[in-house]
Scaffold this motif. Structure first.
Motif, PDB file in Angstrom:
ATOM      1  N   MET A   1       0.889  -1.071  -0.035  1.00 18.88           N
ATOM      2  CA  MET A   1       0.020  -0.052   0.050  1.00 18.88           C
ATOM      3  C   MET A   1       0.933   1.270  -0.095  1.00 18.88           C
ATOM      4  O   MET A   1       1.580   1.347   1.011  1.00 18.88           O
ATOM      5  N   ARG A   2       0.796   2.066  -1.019  1.00 18.16           N
ATOM      6  CA  ARG A   2       1.704   3.204  -1.253  1.00 18.16           C
ATOM      7  C   ARG A   2       0.898   4.445  -1.576  1.00 18.16           C
ATOM      8  O   ARG A   2       1.561   5.415  -1.450  1.00 18.16           O
ATOM      9  N   ARG A   3      -0.387   4.542  -1.743  1.00 21.30           N
ATOM     10  CA  ARG A   3      -1.022   5.815  -2.281  1.00 21.30           C
ATOM     11  C   ARG A   3      -2.216   5.860  -1.492  1.00 21.30           C
ATOM     12  O   ARG A   3      -3.136   5.005  -1.345  1.00 21.30           O
ATOM     13  N   VAL A   4      -2.227   7.017  -0.638  1.00 21.26           N
ATOM     14  CA  VAL A   4      -3.520   7.336   0.264  1.00 21.26           C
ATOM     15  C   VAL A   4      -4.131   8.789  -0.234  1.00 21.26           C
ATOM     16  O   VAL A   4      -3.270   9.825  -0.401  1.00 21.26           O
ATOM     17  N   GLY A   5      -5.215   8.858  -0.253  1.00 19.33           N
ATOM     18  CA  GLY A   5      -6.083   9.706  -0.578  1.00 19.33           C
ATOM     19  C   GLY A   5      -6.362  10.418   0.891  1.00 19.33           C
ATOM     20  O   GLY A   5      -7.036   9.860   1.765  1.00 19.33           O
ATOM     21  N   LEU A   6      -6.036  11.948   1.254  1.00 20.56           N
ATOM     22  CA  LEU A   6      -6.533  12.389   2.378  1.00 20.56           C
ATOM     23  C   LEU A   6      -7.313  13.392   2.189  1.00 20.56           C
ATOM     24  O   LEU A   6      -7.390  14.254   1.223  1.00 20.56           O
ATOM     25  N   THR A   7      -8.570  13.472   2.728  1.00 21.72           N
ATOM     26  CA  THR A   7      -9.460  14.545   2.514  1.00 21.72           C
ATOM     27  C   THR A   7     -10.249  14.899   3.820  1.00 21.72           C
ATOM     28  O   THR A   7     -10.208  14.137   5.047  1.00 21.72           O
ATOM     29  N   GLY A   8     -11.234  15.870   3.705  1.00 19.18           N
ATOM     30  CA  GLY A   8     -12.137  16.556   4.883  1.00 19.18           C
ATOM     31  C   GLY A   8     -12.749  17.824   4.573  1.00 19.18           C
ATOM     32  O   GLY A   8     -11.936  18.480   3.615  1.00 19.18           O
ATOM     33  N   GLY A   9     -13.703  18.157   5.193  1.00 20.73           N
ATOM     34  CA  GLY A   9     -14.437  19.342   4.754  1.00 20.73           C
ATOM     35  C   GLY A   9     -13.672  20.339   5.325  1.00 20.73           C
ATOM     36  O   GLY A   9     -12.443  20.455   6.302  1.00 20.73           O
ATOM     37  N   ILE A  10     -13.845  21.587   4.825  1.00 24.58           N
ATOM     38  CA  ILE A  10     -13.135  22.820   5.282  1.00 24.58           C
ATOM     39  C   ILE A  10     -13.259  23.117   6.844  1.00 24.58           C
ATOM     40  O   ILE A  10     -14.539  22.594   7.540  1.00 24.58           O
ATOM     41  N   GLU A 117     -16.135  14.675  -3.923  1.00 28.47           N
ATOM     42  CA  GLU A 117     -16.823  15.438  -5.039  1.00 28.47           C
ATOM     43  C   GLU A 117     -16.249  14.993  -6.492  1.00 28.47           C
ATOM     44  O   GLU A 117     -17.148  15.009  -7.359  1.00 28.47           O
ATOM     45  N   SER A 118     -15.121  14.735  -6.546  1.00 27.04           N
ATOM     46  CA  SER A 118     -14.542  14.722  -7.875  1.00 27.04           C
ATOM     47  C   SER A 118     -14.799  13.454  -8.380  1.00 27.04           C
ATOM     48  O   SER A 118     -15.055  13.052  -9.657  1.00 27.04           O
ATOM     49  N   GLY A 119     -15.067  12.409  -7.618  1.00 29.92           N
ATOM     50  CA  GLY A 119     -15.417  11.118  -8.104  1.00 29.92           C
ATOM     51  C   GLY A 119     -14.452  10.446  -8.872  1.00 29.92           C
ATOM     52  O   GLY A 119     -14.776   9.171  -9.406  1.00 29.92           O
ATOM     53  N   ARG A 120     -13.157  10.645  -8.830  1.00 26.52           N
ATOM     54  CA  ARG A 120     -12.199  10.117  -9.621  1.00 26.52           C
ATOM     55  C   ARG A 120     -11.047   9.097  -8.765  1.00 26.52           C
ATOM     56  O   ARG A 120     -10.268   8.414  -9.152  1.00 26.52           O
ATOM     57  N   TRP A 121     -10.963   9.477  -7.543  1.00 28.82           N
ATOM     58  CA  TRP A 121      -9.947   9.152  -6.648  1.00 28.82           C
ATOM     59  C   TRP A 121     -10.030   7.535  -6.156  1.00 28.82           C
ATOM     60  O   TRP A 121      -8.919   7.019  -5.844  1.00 28.82           O
ATOM     61  N   ARG A 122     -11.358   7.125  -5.853  1.00 27.27           N
ATOM     62  CA  ARG A 122     -11.282   5.638  -5.251  1.00 27.27           C
ATOM     63  C   ARG A 122     -10.363   4.603  -6.110  1.00 27.27           C
ATOM     64  O   ARG A 122      -9.752   3.948  -5.321  1.00 27.27           O
ATOM     65  N   ASP A 123     -10.410   4.767  -7.247  1.00 21.72           N
ATOM     66  CA  ASP A 123      -9.325   3.774  -8.235  1.00 21.72           C
ATOM     67  C   ASP A 123      -7.944   4.348  -8.418  1.00 21.72           C
ATOM     68  O   ASP A 123      -7.064   3.169  -8.737  1.00 21.72           O
ATOM     69  N   GLN A 154     -20.815  28.347   6.065  1.00 17.18           N
ATOM     70  CA  GLN A 154     -22.027  27.378   5.623  1.00 17.18           C
ATOM     71  C   GLN A 154     -22.022  27.355   4.038  1.00 17.18           C
ATOM     72  O   GLN A 154     -22.346  25.959   3.510  1.00 17.18           O
ATOM     73  N   ARG A 155     -22.040  28.343   3.515  1.00 18.78           N
ATOM     74  CA  ARG A 155     -22.262  28.364   1.758  1.00 18.78           C
ATOM     75  C   ARG A 155     -21.057  27.018   1.274  1.00 18.78           C
ATOM     76  O   ARG A 155     -21.548  26.511   0.381  1.00 18.78           O
ATOM     77  N   ILE A 156     -19.830  27.238   1.561  1.00 23.83           N
ATOM     78  CA  ILE A 156     -18.796  26.521   1.249  1.00 23.83           C
ATOM     79  C   ILE A 156     -19.254  25.121   1.927  1.00 23.83           C
ATOM     80  O   ILE A 156     -18.970  24.204   0.892  1.00 23.83           O
ATOM     81  N   ILE A 157     -19.614  24.975   3.013  1.00 23.15           N
ATOM     82  CA  ILE A 157     -19.670  23.334   3.680  1.00 23.15           C
ATOM     83  C   ILE A 157     -21.000  22.921   2.375  1.00 23.15           C
ATOM     84  O   ILE A 157     -20.908  21.739   2.081  1.00 23.15           O
ATOM     85  N   ASP A 158     -21.985  23.805   2.288  1.00 23.44           N
ATOM     86  CA  ASP A 158     -23.010  23.293   1.519  1.00 23.44           C
ATOM     87  C   ASP A 158     -22.705  22.904  -0.091  1.00 23.44           C
ATOM     88  O   ASP A 158     -23.240  22.008  -0.628  1.00 23.44           O
ATOM     89  N   GLN A 159     -21.472  23.376  -0.452  1.00 20.77           N
ATOM     90  CA  GLN A 159     -20.934  22.765  -1.746  1.00 20.77           C
ATOM     91  C   GLN A 159     -20.088  21.760  -1.735  1.00 20.77           C
ATOM     92  O   GLN A 159     -19.718  21.100  -2.950  1.00 20.77           O
ATOM     93  N   GLN A 160     -19.690  21.482  -0.318  1.00 18.37           N
ATOM     94  CA  GLN A 160     -18.681  20.127  -0.516  1.00 18.37           C
ATOM     95  C   GLN A 160     -19.659  19.017   0.021  1.00 18.37           C
ATOM     96  O   GLN A 160     -20.799  18.977   0.090  1.00 18.37           O
ATOM     97  N   ALA A 161     -18.950  17.822  -0.306  1.00 16.50           N
ATOM     98  CA  ALA A 161     -19.571  16.562   0.043  1.00 16.50           C
ATOM     99  C   ALA A 161     -19.987  16.672   1.417  1.00 16.50           C
ATOM    100  O   ALA A 161     -19.289  17.277   2.236  1.00 16.50           O
ATOM    101  N   SER A 162     -21.016  15.869   1.684  1.00 14.08           N
ATOM    102  CA  SER A 162     -21.652  15.799   3.348  1.00 14.08           C
ATOM    103  C   SER A 162     -20.610  14.966   3.958  1.00 14.08           C
ATOM    104  O   SER A 162     -19.782  14.190   3.591  1.00 14.08           O
ATOM    105  N   ARG A 163     -20.822  15.065   5.444  1.00 18.40           N
ATOM    106  CA  ARG A 163     -19.831  14.213   6.279  1.00 18.40           C
ATOM    107  C   ARG A 163     -20.288  12.690   6.144  1.00 18.40           C
ATOM    108  O   ARG A 163     -19.272  11.942   5.972  1.00 18.40           O
ATOM    109  N   ALA A 164     -21.495  12.558   5.678  1.00 15.55           N
ATOM    110  CA  ALA A 164     -21.833  10.908   5.554  1.00 15.55           C
ATOM    111  C   ALA A 164     -21.102  10.562   4.108  1.00 15.55           C
ATOM    112  O   ALA A 164     -20.786   9.443   4.101  1.00 15.55           O
ATOM    113  N   GLN A 165     -21.138  11.385   3.183  1.00 15.62           N
ATOM    114  CA  GLN A 165     -20.603  10.939   1.853  1.00 15.62           C
ATOM    115  C   GLN A 165     -19.155  10.741   2.073  1.00 15.62           C
ATOM    116  O   GLN A 165     -18.480   9.901   1.277  1.00 15.62           O
TER     117      GLN A 165
END
Length: 196
Positions: A1-10, A117-123, A154-165
């Protein structure tokens, strides 16, 4: 395992976690830093942005006027898509180049604010680490850090994926709500040890 995606809301603390991973030896590819470089004075994206949106979105120093562009893209999804059409291919190119420069055997961490949001990273990665916290914590942190109003955050949070997503795609999660820095560092070390 050598590639990790790191993310989180603002306001989640993702950037702090990223710095801690760098200190542990991760090779960081920061897509936000790449985007900033592309839109800085003399940046590769500036001519295309000026052609698409007009000179009024270019600041006096030659950089993209981020505040003015933020107002535009949050008000109009078509303008957001137009900006993404310019930036995303360039960010992708630079991201691949930076990852290819990693030393042999390194754990490459892709710091991607809009990973879900990009939908491209899982793979493209072996694992996804999500830094999570309640929305109220996000708002309070960004208001304190940036001096923005709660509505603006809040406007920025609303544009981002939800916590659940975000949590739905996570292989690893750090809940960064009320943690002291040393407690957060301990969580990062625990996850890093698991990766090793």
């Amino acid at each position: 395992m050598r590639r990790v995606g790191l993310t989180g809301g603002i306001g989640s603390g993702k950037s702090t976690v990223c710095r801690m991973l760098r200190d542990l030896g991760a090779w960081i590819v920061d897509t936000d830093a790449i985007a900033h470089r592309l839109t800085a004075p003399g940046g590769r994206a500036i001519p295309a942005i000026a052609a698409q949106f007009g000179a009024e979105v270019i600041a006096g120093n030659g950089a993209m006027d981020r505040a003015r562009m933020r107002e535009r893209v949050f008000a109009d999804p078509a303008q957001r898509r137009a900006l993404e059409a310019i930036l995303h291919p360039m960010i992708g190119e630079d991201t691949r180049a930076e990852a290819a420069a990693a030393p042999e055997g390194a754990i490459v961490v892709f710091d991607v604010p809009l990973l879900v949001e990009s939908g491209r990273w899982r793979d493209q990665v072996d694992r996804i680490l999500v830094v999570d916290c309640p929305v109220e914590t996000q708002i309070a942190r960004v208001m304190q850090r940036n001096g923005w109003t709660a509505d603006a955050v809040q406007r920025i949070i609303d544009q981002q994926a939800s916590r659940a997503q975000r949590l739905a795609v996570a292989d690893d999660v750090i809940v960064n709500d009320g943690l002291e820095l040393e407690e957060l560092a301990a969580e990062v070390r625990r996850i890093w040890s698991g990766w090793l």
